[in-house]
Enzyme design. Structure first.
Site, PDB file in Angstrom:
ATOM      1  N   GLU A 277      62.016  35.183  38.594  1.00  0.00           N
ATOM      2  CA  GLU A 277      61.231  34.632  39.702  1.00  0.00           C
ATOM      3  C   GLU A 277      62.185  34.178  40.808  1.00  0.00           C
ATOM      4  OE1 GLU A 277      59.173  33.187  42.526  1.00  0.00           O
ATOM      5  OE2 GLU A 277      58.054  34.113  40.874  1.00  0.00           O
TER       6      GLU A 277
ATOM      7  N   GLN B 206      47.524  27.313  44.936  1.00  0.00           N
ATOM      8  CA  GLN B 206      46.948  27.895  46.140  1.00  0.00           C
ATOM      9  C   GLN B 206      45.448  27.635  46.317  1.00  0.00           C
ATOM     10  OE1 GLN B 206      48.263  31.994  46.789  1.00  0.00           O
ATOM     11  NE2 GLN B 206      50.130  31.571  45.617  1.00  0.00           N
TER      12      GLN B 206
ATOM     13  N   CYS C 159      41.279  35.724  45.781  1.00  0.00           N
ATOM     14  CA  CYS C 159      40.248  34.742  46.142  1.00  0.00           C
ATOM     15  C   CYS C 159      39.391  35.261  47.283  1.00  0.00           C
ATOM     16  CB  CYS C 159      40.854  33.394  46.505  1.00  0.00           C
ATOM     17  SG  CYS C 159      39.600  32.095  46.557  1.00  0.00           S
TER      18      CYS C 159
ATOM     19  N   ASP D   9      47.196  38.818  39.685  1.00  0.00           N
ATOM     20  CA  ASP D   9      46.806  39.582  40.862  1.00  0.00           C
ATOM     21  C   ASP D   9      47.407  40.983  40.920  1.00  0.00           C
ATOM     22  OD1 ASP D   9      45.403  37.354  41.659  1.00  0.00           O
ATOM     23  OD2 ASP D   9      46.871  36.704  43.155  1.00  0.00           O
TER      24      ASP D   9
ATOM     25  N   THR E  46      41.586  35.875  41.015  1.00  0.00           N
ATOM     26  CA  THR E  46      41.546  34.427  41.162  1.00  0.00           C
ATOM     27  C   THR E  46      42.380  33.769  40.065  1.00  0.00           C
ATOM     28  OG1 THR E  46      39.624  34.111  39.718  1.00  0.00           O
ATOM     29  CG2 THR E  46      39.176  34.594  42.047  1.00  0.00           C
TER      30      THR E  46
ATOM     31  N   CYS F 143      34.852  31.924  41.542  1.00  0.00           N
ATOM     32  CA  CYS F 143      35.108  31.650  42.951  1.00  0.00           C
ATOM     33  C   CYS F 143      34.253  30.463  43.375  1.00  0.00           C
ATOM     34  CB  CYS F 143      34.778  32.879  43.800  1.00  0.00           C
ATOM     35  SG  CYS F 143      35.272  32.689  45.515  1.00  0.00           S
TER      36      CYS F 143
END
Length: 411
Positions: free
Chosen positions: A41, A49, A167, A304, A313, A347
């Protein structure tokens, strides 16, 4: 360089330190004790987020959405602070941007997606000024609220690109919360609000369209389908859309704005396709139920970046984490992986301060409510979940291997 043949225990490499990557490491460590784990990473910060839409409405502290990466990585995990540029699945190693070759026995790709600001001409040079903002970036969400506070009349434009995006409700949540503020300040009647979507529906699951349409009408928002933002002139405050008719014919329309909320197109990281792990669109190609790669059984993917046809999401990642952790454990034991992901995504559509339409659904738009509420009715309980409970659970639970309401299914 680390060669898995020299390790006394299986070596797992996880690409990505976001919600999916950190969460799956925590869940695997609960299940598999004799395993060496390396996280790759490049970022030194970890972000929550989902709260950025609340930040953009002045309802959440931006500083509470960020923590040092070192604080969220589970103990006894080696951290390689670099990006991945290539994976060689034939020989079980990855290559980092620093030139390091890291071998693995098992690999999890959880690298997230890429926000393609560059695909909208003129956008990057005007972000964060000239009334152009986006809740999709940590540093821009506070600017969104600054614009909302100061706008008392004029044109406010909210955009949504073509799917897939992470999202999918966030573009319109920015609209709802902004309009709620303007309505309470008594200036909404002086603001022309436009919602411009590249697609043909307000929301992909039909059951949730009526309440959202009601709120769009309440806020007197003008909804424009088949409009894709392609160019921004920040200095002149002009937004140009490509409008595609049902016949396929396209033309451009340019509109003035005082506030422009942009959501960029989004793609998978390039290394996935370049490594031969991608589907036709570049997403890491996995079985949509087991999350195991369709060609390489020692590779899994979630979050994602994977090819599953669900809403992208954090709630989806929460369910996927358990499936991957269970199935990887089975693969390490030479057992056929049979834990299944049902496409769950959530969501929380924040339609006004204090009320949320909690959309929970899976594959084929099947409704999958967690709590016994009418899912299409705006709820204060759902608001409490969104604004208070979920942020706290994220840091103290999901990233630490707590798997409440995340049980997987089996064949």
């Amino acid at each position: 360089m680390q060669n898995s043949e020299t390790c006394s225990s299986p070596h797992l490499v996880v690409i990505g330190g976001g919600s999916a990557g950190i969460g799956v490491i925590a869940s695997i460590k609960k299940r598999v004790k004799n395993i060496a784990i390396t996280l790759i990473e490049p970022g030194d910060q970890h972000y929550y987020q989902p709260a950025w839409t609340l930040v953009g409405a002045g309802l959440y502290d931006i500083n509470k959405t960020r923590r040092p990466m070192a604080d969220v990585i589970p103990p006894d995990v080696a951290w390689v602070k670099s990006a991945v540029i290539n994976i060689c699945p034939e020989d079980n190693f990855i290559v980092t941007a620093g030139g390091e070759k890291i071998y693995y026995d098992s690999l999890i790709v959880a690298s997230g997606l890429v926000l393609r600001w560059d695909k909208i001409a003129g956008l990057e040079e005007t972000l964060g000024k000239n009334g152009v903002t986006s809740n999709y970036r940590f540093d821009l969400a506070p600017y969104t609220y600054e614009l909302v506070k100061n706008l008392t009349h004029g044109n406010a434009i909210f955009c949504q690109p073509g799917m897939p995006i992470k999202c999918a409700g966030a573009p319109q949540k920015a609209l709802y919360l902004s309009c709620d503020h303007w309505q309470k300040q008594g200036c909404l009647k002086n603001i022309s609000v436009g919602f411009f979507l590249a697609g043909q529906a307000v929301f992909g699951v039909p059951e949730f369209v009526p309440p959202l349409r009601n709120y769009l009408q309440k806020y007197q928002a003008n909804v424009n389908f088949r409009h894709n933002l392609t160019r921004v002139n920040g200095e002149k405050k002009l937004a140009t859309f490509t409008v595609t008719a049902e016949s396929g014919d396209a033309h451009e329309v340019t509109l003035p704005f005082d506030m422009l909320h942009v959501v960029p197109p989004q793609t998978a990281p390039a290394f996935i396709a370049q490594s031969g792990l991608g589907d036709a669109n570049g997403w890491c190609e996995v079985d949509k139920h087991t999350l195991q790669h369709v060609r390489w059984p020692n590779i899994f993917s979630l979050g994602d970046c994977c090819s599953t046809p669900n809403a992208k999401t954090a709630a989806a990642a929460r369910k996927q984490i358990v499936v991957v952790a269970e199935n990887l454990q089975k693969v390490l034991r030479n057992v056929i992986p049979d834990s299944r992901y049902d496409g769950y995504g959530s969501c929380p559509l924040t339609v006004e301060k204090g009320k949320v339409v909690l959309a929970e659904f899976g594959y084929d738009n099947q409704l999958l409510p967690t709590v016994p509420l009418n899912p299409a009715r705006p709820s204060r309980i759902a608001w409490w979940l969104k604004a208070w409970f979920l942020p706290r659970f994220y840091w103290a639970g999901m990233l630490r291997g707590v798997e409440w309401f995340a049980k997987s299914k089996s064949r």
